[in-house]
Design a protein around this motif. Sequence first.
Motif, PDB file in Angstrom:
ATOM      1  N   LEU A  84     -62.416  15.311   1.396  1.00 28.09           N
ATOM      2  CA  LEU A  84     -62.848  13.975   1.815  1.00 28.09           C
ATOM      3  C   LEU A  84     -63.821  13.365   0.812  1.00 28.09           C
ATOM      4  O   LEU A  84     -64.363  12.285   1.044  1.00 28.09           O
ATOM      5  N   ASP A  88     -71.069  11.686   1.116  1.00 33.56           N
ATOM      6  CA  ASP A  88     -69.696  11.315   0.791  1.00 33.56           C
ATOM      7  C   ASP A  88     -69.656  10.679  -0.598  1.00 33.56           C
ATOM      8  O   ASP A  88     -70.682  10.593  -1.300  1.00 33.56           O
ATOM      9  N   ALA A 130     -73.515  12.744   5.157  1.00 30.84           N
ATOM     10  CA  ALA A 130     -72.435  13.221   6.016  1.00 30.84           C
ATOM     11  C   ALA A 130     -72.905  14.325   6.959  1.00 30.84           C
ATOM     12  O   ALA A 130     -72.434  14.415   8.101  1.00 30.84           O
ATOM     13  N   SER A 140     -72.421   8.478   6.711  1.00 29.46           N
ATOM     14  CA  SER A 140     -70.995   8.452   6.392  1.00 29.46           C
ATOM     15  C   SER A 140     -70.129   8.337   7.648  1.00 29.46           C
ATOM     16  O   SER A 140     -70.513   8.801   8.728  1.00 29.46           O
ATOM     17  N   ASP A 141     -68.958   7.726   7.478  1.00 25.79           N
ATOM     18  CA  ASP A 141     -67.991   7.665   8.580  1.00 25.79           C
ATOM     19  C   ASP A 141     -66.694   8.411   8.227  1.00 25.79           C
ATOM     20  O   ASP A 141     -65.705   8.299   8.954  1.00 25.79           O
ATOM     21  N   VAL A 142     -66.710   9.199   7.150  1.00 25.80           N
ATOM     22  CA  VAL A 142     -65.459   9.802   6.673  1.00 25.80           C
ATOM     23  C   VAL A 142     -64.913  10.853   7.628  1.00 25.80           C
ATOM     24  O   VAL A 142     -63.705  11.106   7.640  1.00 25.80           O
TER      25      VAL A 142
END
Length: 316
Positions: A251, A270, A276, A308-310
């Motif tokens: 990611l 990220d 993250a 982060s939104d990963v």
Amino acid sequence: MRKPVSGPGDETSANAYRPLLFSIAYGMTGSVGDAEDIVQDAFLGLTKAQQAGTVIADRKAYLTTAVTRLGIDHLRSARVRRETYVGEWLPEPVVAPAGAAPGPAEHAELADSLSMAFLVLLESLSPVERAVFVLREVFGYAYPDVARVTGKTEVNCRQIFARARQRVAAGGCGRHGAPPPARRAHGEELARRFFDAAAGGDLDALLGMLAPDVVLHGDGGGKVQAIAKPATDAQRVARLLIAGLRRVSLLGVSYRPAWVNGGPGVVMHDAEGRVASVVGLDIAPDGVIQAIHSIANPDKLTHLGPVSDVALLPQK
């Protein structure tokens, strides 16, 4: 009419207590954001009292009492939320860059005082037990002062502390003091080798650094994928770590060394530099890793910067 006791230097003088007050509030709540709110509310109460003409001879005692009692009230209201929390609950991390002083000025008094493992054990205490234990065990308050702050008798505080200490001791964790420079340097080097081995898939190297009864804890809060309950057994923990590092690297997530709640660890970012997760290591006296705490719940990382939104899970 009584005159307010505030003067030109009063605000500066009171602000000198912020690191201590934050430390007490964080030890009570395990939350950076809630601790900061509690400290701010205590200062607001002090300002209002002074404006009303109340004579406050000892601002430190006033603020310490306010923070502790606000912390007790917060824990009582938060208990229901904790019971419905998705997965394992871990504290919000206090983080400093590796090699730096332990935490920003606001958090410096705390950063080497309360480990993740210790804070988790404090969750087993009632709000009043936690207040008495934190004041006495962590900050060294005398029993008369603990009694004054909590509104209990000195005899009662001694009894409460004895029960709390017995319960915490049964959990197998004591207070962590600030490590000497040599031990801190060793911890940072161990963390570097540990995460490099996990990222490289080196199972044998990982097993050589893990205690046989190591425990892996994860907190995703139901928003990020995390283990549902603590994982034990060095082989299983090592394989989970290798799989986890492989997954996040796909990611675009990388890690940087950090000092987490008085112990070595990393902050993961990220590709855009957003936080993250934070991972902290508890190192046993014999130099092996006894516990690993991974905090990925985005709600617990906002004090560290953009989050982060990963890895966010779809929400219902």
